[in-house]
Design an enzyme around this catalytic site. Structure first.
Site, PDB file in Angstrom:
ATOM      1  N   ASP A   1      -6.926  -1.565  -4.550  1.00 35.99           N
ATOM      2  CA  ASP A   1      -8.002  -1.220  -3.616  1.00 35.99           C
ATOM      3  C   ASP A   1      -8.956  -0.210  -4.240  1.00 35.99           C
ATOM      4  OD1 ASP A   1      -6.723  -2.838  -1.729  1.00 35.99           O
ATOM      5  OD2 ASP A   1      -5.651  -1.149  -0.829  1.00 35.99           O
TER       6      ASP A   1
ATOM      7  N   ASP B   1       0.866  -1.180   0.000  1.00 37.51           N
ATOM      8  CA  ASP B   1       0.000   0.000   0.000  1.00 37.51           C
ATOM      9  C   ASP B   1       0.900   1.227   0.000  1.00 37.51           C
ATOM     10  OD1 ASP B   1      -2.388  -1.439   0.055  1.00 37.51           O
ATOM     11  OD2 ASP B   1      -2.475  -1.465   2.234  1.00 37.51           O
TER      12      ASP B   1
END
Length: 189
Positions: free
Chosen positions: A162, A148
């Protein structure tokens, strides 16, 4: 049977055949599998390339402010789901991602709606992106942590996979509320 009897029966047979044909559902056009695969491939490629660049250039570096302090690039490895929840459930999350991919493949057989193809393509590309991390990244197969790197202020750090999953999910909700089914039919409840 005489010629006159055949002439009288033929129109009835033709009428029955016409009624049978009209009882069939009208053709829905072509399936939208190519749209689904194209959107999924684009979402997957963008996620994969962005993660490769971020890991190569930004991992173990100080966060980079992109838009003042509102948005920064900060690499973290997330073993859990959104917001870091469920870090001990990496294998479960891997199985869920695999199930989502299988379900999308099954829906694709009856997919005639372009908006649904786009939504499912985003879900598929995002699921494949995060599944790739969970399978191939350290610490090991089916235990990998998702990369991330998009870090808005006062929000969870996330990645492009995401984003694709969330956007695809929102589009599915909108399409469902509007009554559009994946097979292209419109229904009103």
């Amino acid at each position: 049977m005489t010629e006159a009897e055949r002439a009288i029966e033929t129109p009835d047979d033709e009428d029955e055949a016409t009624e049978e044909r009209s009882a069939e559902p009208p053709p829905r056009g072509r399936r939208r599998i190519a749209v689904l695969v194209g959107v999924a491939a684009l979402a997957y490629a963008l996620d994969l390339v962005s993660k490769l660049i971020v890991v190569a250039r930004l991992e173990h570096q100080e966060p980079i402010d992109v838009f003042g302090t509102v948005l920064r690039l900060e690499v973290i490895r997330n073993k859990g789901a959104a917001f870091g929840i469920g870090e001990a459930l990496t294998i479960v999350l891997t199985v869920i991602a695999a199930v989502v991919i299988v379900v999308i493949a099954r829906i694709a057989r009856k997919l005639y709606s372009t908006p649904w193809a786009i939504a499912l393509g985003m879900l598929l590309g995002g699921a494949l992106g995060n599944l790739t991390d969970r399978v191939f990244r350290s610490p090991g197969v089916f235990q990998g942590a998702v990369v991330d790197f998009i870090a808005p202020t006062h929000f969870a750090v996330f990645n492009l996979a995401d984003s694709a999953i969330v956007c695809g999910g929102i589009l599915i909700v909108v399409l469902s509320f509007r009554g559009l089914d994946p097979d292209g039919t419109l229904h009103r409840d």
